[in-house]
Design a protein around this motif. Structure first.
Motif, short mmCIF file in Angstrom:
data_model
loop_
_atom_site.label_atom_id
_atom_site.label_comp_id
_atom_site.label_asym_id
_atom_site.label_seq_id
_atom_site.Cartn_x
_atom_site.Cartn_y
_atom_site.Cartn_z
N GLY A 1 26.54 8.20 44.30
CA GLY A 1 25.72 9.24 44.75
C GLY A 1 24.40 9.03 44.21
O GLY A 1 23.52 9.88 44.75
N GLY A 2 24.04 8.64 43.35
CA GLY A 2 22.96 8.60 42.58
C GLY A 2 21.90 7.73 43.20
O GLY A 2 22.06 6.93 44.22
N SER A 3 20.53 7.64 42.65
CA SER A 3 19.47 6.93 43.08
C SER A 3 18.95 6.23 42.11
O SER A 3 18.87 6.39 40.67
CB SER A 3 18.42 7.85 43.67
N LEU A 4 18.07 5.00 42.57
CA LEU A 4 17.23 4.09 41.63
C LEU A 4 16.25 3.54 42.66
O LEU A 4 16.40 3.50 43.68
CB LEU A 4 18.08 2.87 41.22
N ARG A 5 14.95 3.44 41.93
CA ARG A 5 14.01 2.75 42.54
C ARG A 5 13.58 1.56 41.98
O ARG A 5 13.35 1.36 40.85
CB ARG A 5 12.87 3.53 42.59
N LEU A 6 13.92 0.22 42.62
CA LEU A 6 13.40 -0.91 42.31
C LEU A 6 11.93 -1.23 42.51
O LEU A 6 11.46 -1.12 43.69
CB LEU A 6 14.32 -2.10 42.59
N SER A 7 11.53 -1.98 41.67
CA SER A 7 9.96 -2.31 41.83
C SER A 7 9.89 -3.80 41.66
O SER A 7 10.80 -4.65 40.79
CB SER A 7 9.04 -1.93 40.76
N CYS A 8 9.10 -4.60 42.38
CA CYS A 8 8.93 -5.97 42.30
C CYS A 8 7.22 -6.28 42.12
O CYS A 8 6.65 -6.02 43.23
CB CYS A 8 9.38 -6.78 43.35
N THR B 1 26.67 -2.54 43.64
CA THR B 1 26.52 -3.39 42.27
C THR B 1 26.40 -4.73 42.55
O THR B 1 27.02 -5.13 43.25
CB THR B 1 28.08 -2.94 41.46
N ALA B 2 25.20 -5.08 42.03
CA ALA B 2 24.79 -6.62 42.18
C ALA B 2 23.73 -6.59 41.22
O ALA B 2 23.02 -5.77 40.75
CB ALA B 2 24.50 -6.70 43.63
N VAL B 3 23.08 -8.17 41.22
CA VAL B 3 21.98 -8.37 40.54
C VAL B 3 20.93 -8.38 42.22
O VAL B 3 21.06 -9.18 42.99
CB VAL B 3 21.90 -9.83 40.16
N GLY C 1 12.36 -13.78 42.48
CA GLY C 1 12.25 -13.19 40.92
C GLY C 1 13.69 -13.54 40.17
O GLY C 1 14.43 -14.04 40.59
N GLN C 2 13.65 -13.11 39.05
CA GLN C 2 15.01 -13.31 38.19
C GLN C 2 16.02 -12.39 38.31
O GLN C 2 17.05 -12.56 38.10
CB GLN C 2 14.47 -13.47 36.75
N GLY C 3 15.54 -11.42 39.08
CA GLY C 3 16.81 -10.38 39.40
C GLY C 3 16.72 -9.31 38.42
O GLY C 3 16.41 -9.32 37.27
N THR C 4 17.18 -8.14 38.75
CA THR C 4 17.65 -6.76 37.76
C THR C 4 19.05 -6.40 38.25
O THR C 4 19.20 -6.31 39.57
CB THR C 4 16.52 -5.83 38.02
N GLN C 5 19.75 -6.06 37.23
CA GLN C 5 20.92 -5.70 37.38
C GLN C 5 21.10 -4.00 37.91
O GLN C 5 20.59 -3.27 37.07
CB GLN C 5 21.80 -5.84 36.08
N VAL C 6 21.97 -3.95 39.06
CA VAL C 6 22.22 -2.53 39.39
C VAL C 6 23.73 -2.29 39.33
O VAL C 6 24.50 -3.05 39.92
CB VAL C 6 21.98 -2.24 40.56
N THR C 7 24.20 -1.52 38.49
CA THR C 7 25.61 -1.14 38.48
C THR C 7 25.87 0.20 38.67
O THR C 7 25.13 1.33 38.08
CB THR C 7 26.11 -1.52 36.99
N SER D 1 11.89 -4.86 38.24
CA SER D 1 12.36 -3.95 37.33
C SER D 1 13.01 -2.62 37.83
O SER D 1 12.86 -2.80 39.33
CB SER D 1 11.08 -3.49 36.30
N GLY D 2 13.47 -1.88 37.21
CA GLY D 2 14.09 -0.52 37.47
C GLY D 2 15.75 -0.45 37.80
O GLY D 2 16.30 0.41 38.28
N GLY D 3 16.29 -1.79 37.60
CA GLY D 3 17.69 -1.47 37.53
C GLY D 3 18.25 -0.77 36.59
O GLY D 3 17.54 -0.39 35.68
N GLY D 4 19.51 -0.56 36.64
CA GLY D 4 20.17 0.06 35.55
C GLY D 4 21.60 0.38 36.07
O GLY D 4 22.24 0.15 36.99
N LEU D 5 22.55 1.35 35.14
CA LEU D 5 23.62 2.15 35.34
C LEU D 5 23.55 3.47 36.10
O LEU D 5 22.74 4.32 35.44
CB LEU D 5 24.35 2.26 34.29
N VAL D 6 24.22 3.62 37.25
CA VAL D 6 24.00 5.22 37.79
C VAL D 6 25.24 5.27 38.32
O VAL D 6 26.14 4.58 38.74
CB VAL D 6 22.92 5.06 38.90
#
Length: 125
Positions: free
Chosen positions: A15-22, A91-93, A116-122, A7-12
């Motif tokens: 220069g931004g940040s995201l934190r993915l969790s598994c 950008t990837a799954v 896991g099934q993957g989460t999209q990061v764009t 979880s935690g993927g999304g559009l950013v």
């Protein structure tokens, strides 16, 4: 077998940040190293980062060193990927994976048994 849910993927913006969790369930999470991989459209899945079962050692592909941080909380059966200074080429799954054995044996996908099934990061420019 271990079940993994990212979880935690999304559009950013760049220069931004995201934190993915598994989140893991099933097989004893703390016994095994964990990895993060990603697959961009039209490309092969590639290694991103890994962490040993105790969390005392981490490994990264060169393109994310200094920007991404992998960590784990064995009490919560969860592994994280903190991604900073994101670039459009990130950008990837993103998928997490559990090691096939208790010892980390390298970044090859063959060394990981459960995915896991993957989460999209764009990342937009």
């Amino acid at each position: 077998q271990v079940q993994l849910v990212e979880s935690g993927g999304g559009l950013v913006q760049a220069g931004g940040s995201l934190r993915l969790s598994c989140a893991a369930s099933g097989r004893t999470f703390s016994f095994y190293p964990m990895g993060w991989f990603r697959q961009a459209p039209g490309k092969e899945r590639e290694f991103v980062a890994a962490i040993t079962r105790s969390g005392d050692s981490t490994y990264y592909t060169d393109s994310v060193k200094g920007r991404f941080t992998v960590s784990r909380d064995n009490a919560k059966n969860t592994v994280y990927l903190q991604m900073n200074s994101l670039k459009p080429e990130d950008t990837a799954v993103y998928s997490c994976a559990a090691g096939r054995s208790t010892r980390y044996t390298g970044q090859s996908q063959a060394n990981f048994a459960s995915w896991g099934q993957g989460t999209q990061v764009t990342v937009s420019s």
